[in-house]
Motif scaffolding. Structure first.
Motif, PDB file in Angstrom:
ATOM      1  N   TYR A   1      29.567  30.551  44.094  1.00 61.01           N
ATOM      2  CA  TYR A   1      30.993  30.842  44.254  1.00 61.01           C
ATOM      3  C   TYR A   1      31.436  32.016  43.383  1.00 61.01           C
ATOM      4  CZ  TYR A   1      36.033  30.501  44.118  1.00 61.01           C
ATOM      5  OH  TYR A   1      37.387  30.806  44.188  1.00 61.01           O
ATOM      6  N   LEU A   2      30.994  32.072  42.144  1.00 58.96           N
ATOM      7  CA  LEU A   2      31.420  33.152  41.256  1.00 58.96           C
ATOM      8  C   LEU A   2      30.951  34.507  41.785  1.00 58.96           C
ATOM      9  CD1 LEU A   2      30.788  31.613  37.713  1.00 58.96           C
ATOM     10  CD2 LEU A   2      32.882  31.581  39.083  1.00 58.96           C
ATOM     11  N   GLU A   3      29.744  34.560  42.306  1.00 58.50           N
ATOM     12  CA  GLU A   3      29.232  35.800  42.888  1.00 58.50           C
ATOM     13  C   GLU A   3      30.019  36.180  44.133  1.00 58.50           C
ATOM     14  OE1 GLU A   3      24.529  35.219  41.721  1.00 58.50           O
ATOM     15  OE2 GLU A   3      25.468  33.928  43.231  1.00 58.50           O
ATOM     16  N   SER A   4      30.283  35.189  44.988  1.00 58.66           N
ATOM     17  CA  SER A   4      31.019  35.460  46.215  1.00 58.66           C
ATOM     18  C   SER A   4      32.438  35.932  45.910  1.00 58.66           C
ATOM     19  CB  SER A   4      31.061  34.196  47.087  1.00 58.66           C
ATOM     20  OG  SER A   4      31.756  34.436  48.297  1.00 58.66           O
ATOM     21  N   ALA A   5      33.115  35.270  44.984  1.00 57.66           N
ATOM     22  CA  ALA A   5      34.485  35.658  44.643  1.00 57.66           C
ATOM     23  C   ALA A   5      34.524  37.076  44.084  1.00 57.66           C
ATOM     24  CB  ALA A   5      35.065  34.677  43.634  1.00 57.66           C
ATOM     25  N   CYS A   6      33.524  37.443  43.296  1.00 60.10           N
ATOM     26  CA  CYS A   6      33.430  38.801  42.775  1.00 60.10           C
ATOM     27  C   CYS A   6      33.265  39.804  43.914  1.00 60.10           C
ATOM     28  CB  CYS A   6      32.264  38.896  41.799  1.00 60.10           C
ATOM     29  SG  CYS A   6      31.959  40.570  41.170  1.00 60.10           S
ATOM     30  N   MET A   7      32.425  39.465  44.894  1.00 58.28           N
ATOM     31  CA  MET A   7      32.222  40.380  46.016  1.00 58.28           C
ATOM     32  C   MET A   7      33.483  40.500  46.872  1.00 58.28           C
ATOM     33  SD  MET A   7      28.254  40.116  47.193  1.00 58.28           S
ATOM     34  CE  MET A   7      28.001  38.352  47.196  1.00 58.28           C
ATOM     35  N   VAL A   8      34.215  39.418  47.033  1.00 55.93           N
ATOM     36  CA  VAL A   8      35.487  39.488  47.753  1.00 55.93           C
ATOM     37  C   VAL A   8      36.427  40.477  47.063  1.00 55.93           C
ATOM     38  CG1 VAL A   8      37.585  38.208  48.335  1.00 55.93           C
ATOM     39  CG2 VAL A   8      35.350  37.188  48.778  1.00 55.93           C
ATOM     40  N   LEU A   9      36.524  40.374  45.743  1.00 56.72           N
ATOM     41  CA  LEU A   9      37.425  41.247  44.988  1.00 56.72           C
ATOM     42  C   LEU A   9      37.022  42.708  45.062  1.00 56.72           C
ATOM     43  CD1 LEU A   9      38.305  39.450  41.625  1.00 56.72           C
ATOM     44  CD2 LEU A   9      39.900  40.247  43.365  1.00 56.72           C
ATOM     45  N   ASN A  10      35.728  42.985  45.198  1.00 59.60           N
ATOM     46  CA  ASN A  10      35.244  44.356  45.076  1.00 59.60           C
ATOM     47  C   ASN A  10      34.792  44.990  46.383  1.00 59.60           C
ATOM     48  OD1 ASN A  10      35.141  45.059  41.997  1.00 59.60           O
ATOM     49  ND2 ASN A  10      34.493  42.932  42.155  1.00 59.60           N
TER      50      ASN A  10
ATOM     51  N   LYS B   1      35.365  36.120  36.780  1.00 63.05           N
ATOM     52  CA  LYS B   1      34.344  35.732  35.810  1.00 63.05           C
ATOM     53  C   LYS B   1      33.143  36.677  35.847  1.00 63.05           C
ATOM     54  CE  LYS B   1      36.102  31.688  34.372  1.00 63.05           C
ATOM     55  NZ  LYS B   1      36.383  31.355  32.958  1.00 63.05           N
ATOM     56  N   TYR B   2      32.843  37.219  37.047  1.00 57.32           N
ATOM     57  CA  TYR B   2      31.714  38.132  37.205  1.00 57.32           C
ATOM     58  C   TYR B   2      32.218  39.532  37.518  1.00 57.32           C
ATOM     59  CZ  TYR B   2      27.937  34.606  37.578  1.00 57.32           C
ATOM     60  OH  TYR B   2      27.026  33.613  37.332  1.00 57.32           O
ATOM     61  N   LYS B   3      31.426  40.533  37.138  1.00 60.19           N
ATOM     62  CA  LYS B   3      31.594  41.907  37.593  1.00 60.19           C
ATOM     63  C   LYS B   3      30.429  42.225  38.523  1.00 60.19           C
ATOM     64  CE  LYS B   3      33.978  43.650  33.468  1.00 60.19           C
ATOM     65  NZ  LYS B   3      34.021  42.387  32.710  1.00 60.19           N
ATOM     66  N   PRO B   4      30.582  43.206  39.423  1.00 61.04           N
ATOM     67  CA  PRO B   4      29.488  43.512  40.363  1.00 61.04           C
ATOM     68  C   PRO B   4      28.153  43.741  39.674  1.00 61.04           C
ATOM     69  CG  PRO B   4      31.473  44.651  41.040  1.00 61.04           C
ATOM     70  CD  PRO B   4      31.797  44.010  39.720  1.00 61.04           C
ATOM     71  N   GLY B   5      28.172  44.350  38.497  1.00 58.79           N
ATOM     72  CA  GLY B   5      26.926  44.613  37.790  1.00 58.79           C
ATOM     73  C   GLY B   5      26.218  43.367  37.291  1.00 58.79           C
ATOM     74  N   ASP B   6      26.949  42.232  37.280  1.00 58.05           N
ATOM     75  CA  ASP B   6      26.345  40.972  36.844  1.00 58.05           C
ATOM     76  C   ASP B   6      25.520  40.301  37.949  1.00 58.05           C
ATOM     77  OD1 ASP B   6      27.726  41.222  34.418  1.00 58.05           O
ATOM     78  OD2 ASP B   6      29.476  40.157  35.188  1.00 58.05           O
TER      79      ASP B   6
ATOM     80  N   TYR C   1      43.291  28.467  46.185  1.00 56.68           N
ATOM     81  CA  TYR C   1      43.989  29.542  45.481  1.00 56.68           C
ATOM     82  C   TYR C   1      43.921  29.313  43.975  1.00 56.68           C
ATOM     83  CZ  TYR C   1      47.659  32.831  44.125  1.00 56.68           C
ATOM     84  OH  TYR C   1      48.363  33.847  43.535  1.00 56.68           O
ATOM     85  N   ASP C   2      44.103  28.059  43.550  1.00 49.33           N
ATOM     86  CA  ASP C   2      43.932  27.732  42.124  1.00 49.33           C
ATOM     87  C   ASP C   2      42.573  28.239  41.633  1.00 49.33           C
ATOM     88  OD1 ASP C   2      46.086  26.130  42.958  1.00 49.33           O
ATOM     89  OD2 ASP C   2      45.536  24.467  41.648  1.00 49.33           O
ATOM     90  N   ALA C   3      41.523  27.888  42.393  1.00 51.45           N
ATOM     91  CA  ALA C   3      40.165  28.246  41.989  1.00 51.45           C
ATOM     92  C   ALA C   3      39.987  29.757  41.934  1.00 51.45           C
ATOM     93  CB  ALA C   3      39.156  27.616  42.946  1.00 51.45           C
ATOM     94  N   PHE C   4      40.531  30.454  42.924  1.00 55.28           N
ATOM     95  CA  PHE C   4      40.376  31.911  42.955  1.00 55.28           C
ATOM     96  C   PHE C   4      41.053  32.552  41.753  1.00 55.28           C
ATOM     97  CE2 PHE C   4      40.876  36.251  44.536  1.00 55.28           C
ATOM     98  CZ  PHE C   4      39.624  36.459  45.096  1.00 55.28           C
ATOM     99  N   VAL C   5      42.224  32.062  41.395  1.00 50.70           N
ATOM    100  CA  VAL C   5      42.935  32.589  40.224  1.00 50.70           C
ATOM    101  C   VAL C   5      42.111  32.370  38.960  1.00 50.70           C
ATOM    102  CG1 VAL C   5      44.968  32.266  38.762  1.00 50.70           C
ATOM    103  CG2 VAL C   5      45.231  32.338  41.251  1.00 50.70           C
ATOM    104  N   ILE C   6      41.499  31.203  38.840  1.00 51.87           N
ATOM    105  CA  ILE C   6      40.767  30.839  37.624  1.00 51.87           C
ATOM    106  C   ILE C   6      39.411  31.545  37.540  1.00 51.87           C
ATOM    107  CG2 ILE C   6      39.633  28.929  36.401  1.00 51.87           C
ATOM    108  CD1 ILE C   6      41.818  27.094  37.667  1.00 51.87           C
ATOM    109  N   TYR C   7      38.682  31.590  38.660  1.00 53.58           N
ATOM    110  CA  TYR C   7      37.264  31.960  38.608  1.00 53.58           C
ATOM    111  C   TYR C   7      36.920  33.354  39.118  1.00 53.58           C
ATOM    112  CZ  TYR C   7      36.439  26.937  37.936  1.00 53.58           C
ATOM    113  OH  TYR C   7      36.431  25.652  37.464  1.00 53.58           O
ATOM    114  N   SER C   8      37.802  34.018  39.863  1.00 58.74           N
ATOM    115  CA  SER C   8      37.374  35.190  40.628  1.00 58.74           C
ATOM    116  C   SER C   8      36.974  36.377  39.762  1.00 58.74           C
ATOM    117  CB  SER C   8      38.476  35.620  41.604  1.00 58.74           C
ATOM    118  OG  SER C   8      39.651  35.988  40.906  1.00 58.74           O
TER     119      SER C   8
END
Length: 360
Positions: A264-273, A179-184, A170-177
């Protein structure tokens, strides 16, 4: 204090990313990568994008049976521990790397500190369950992510060694999720070439042997994904790529985007979107929960009971009708329900290590 940390799989890299940064402010850390996940997108990319310190030891051990892998890891980790003589060993989760490191340290009378202690599926057909139970029972300090983990350890008479710290995932998700937008993101397709993320999409991760080891199970999962109202992005684990590509061709799939594993940054972005998420990953179902996204987990047992509240996560069998029925269930998201902590688990883990050292 000198701490040897052992990691080997991508969920452990994510946890180590937040904990190591806090730990190294006060203590010396020796980082050991067993090599259990060796593919660039499964390993090295995580270290780069999360700014994880370069491993002091990379053991390069992967493949073989559970016993073969665990045995080779134990022998290699024992040599590291004998050379480094740490004050304690820090391990995460429930992989073969976790158990091998814990056994090697315990036999050398080095205190073992287990992050994510107390997690239970109550399914001993699941190899990770055996790893986590054995690791908990030989650990000196048990660091639980959730209240249910604490309850499980009380049942096993481990409560005196247990501390509730929250979930570093959860710490990591708060910090990193964010960082990317889908267009990145540019997906590397298994068919060759690259693709951007669709404007609307579902996110599928499926890697466990029970879901990918037979054509019939993966076919059912693909049948469900093919009926959804938007494309499905599926980064495929290296060991499952041949089967996934073959079935996609045989079934003439049009709705599923087969891609190489993502960082991870790409995956977290996809989770959010994503619209919704289908997975068999213990980590990704938590990230879906963190993001408030509806999740269906294709497993026969509950891994994280906290995520099941309000239909936010539902179990399904590898059956198309079951998966679609569970995806259709409405979820209830309560913003004040925070069972995985406050986003400061890393600090609490280091505090618990300090207290253990002071009391020895």
């Amino acid at each position: 204090m000198k701490v040897v940390t052992v990691v080997g799989a991508r969920p452990q890299f994510i946890k180590a990313a937040v904990v190591s940064h806090v730990l190294r402010r006060k203590h010396q850390e020796i980082l050991v990568h067993t090599g259990q996940h060796f593919d660039y997108n499964m390993s090295e990319k995580f270290f780069e994008e999360l700014d994880i310190p370069k491993p002091d030891y990379n053991l390069g051990i992967s493949g073989g049976t559970h016993a073969e892998m665990t045995g080779r890891m134990m022998m290699a980790i024992e040599k590291v521990l004998l050379a480094e003589k740490p004050d304690c060993l820090l391990v995460y989760g429930d992989t073969n790397s976790t158990l091998a490191a814990a056994l090697a340290a315990a036999k050398l009378h080095i205190p073992v500190c287990h992050v994510e202690a107390g997690a239970r599926t109550h399914s001993c057909t699941n190899p990770e369950e055996l790893n986590r139970i054995c690791t908990d029972h030989i650990s000196s300090l048990l660091l639980a992510s959730t209240a249910s983990g604490m309850e499980e350890m009380e049942k096993e008479n481990l409560g005196e060694r247990a501390v509730l710290v929250g979930d570093p995932m959860y710490d990591a998700f708060v910090i990193y999720s964010r960082k990317y937008k889908p267009g990145d993101i540019s997906l590397r397709l298994l068919s060759g070439g690259e693709s951007s993320i669709p404007d609307a999409f579902y996110y599928l991760t499926c890697h466990r042997e029970e879901n990918t080891g037979r054509d019939a199970d993966l076919q059912e999962i693909f049948k469900a994904m093919e009926q959804l109202d938007a494309p499905v992005v599926y980064p495929v684990h290296p060991r499952n790529q041949e089967r996934a590509k073959r079935l996609a061709a045989e079934m003439q799939l049009k709705n599923i985007v087969l891609a190489e594993p993502v960082g991870y940054l790409e995956s977290a972005c996809m989770v959010l979107n994503a619209k919704k998420i289908v997975t068999d990953s213990g980590g990704l179902q938590r990230e879906a929960f963190f993001a408030g996204k509806k999740c269906v987990t294709i497993l026969p047992f509950v891994v994280w009971p906290e995520t099941m509240a309000g239909n936010r996560n539902n179990l399904a069998s590898p059956d198309a009708e079951d998966i679609l029925a569970k995806l259709a269930l409405e979820q209830v998201v309560e913003s004040d329900y925070l069972p995985f902590g406050d986003g400061h688990a890393a600090e609490k883990i280091v505090d618990a290590l300090d207290e253990m050292a002071e009391n020895r």
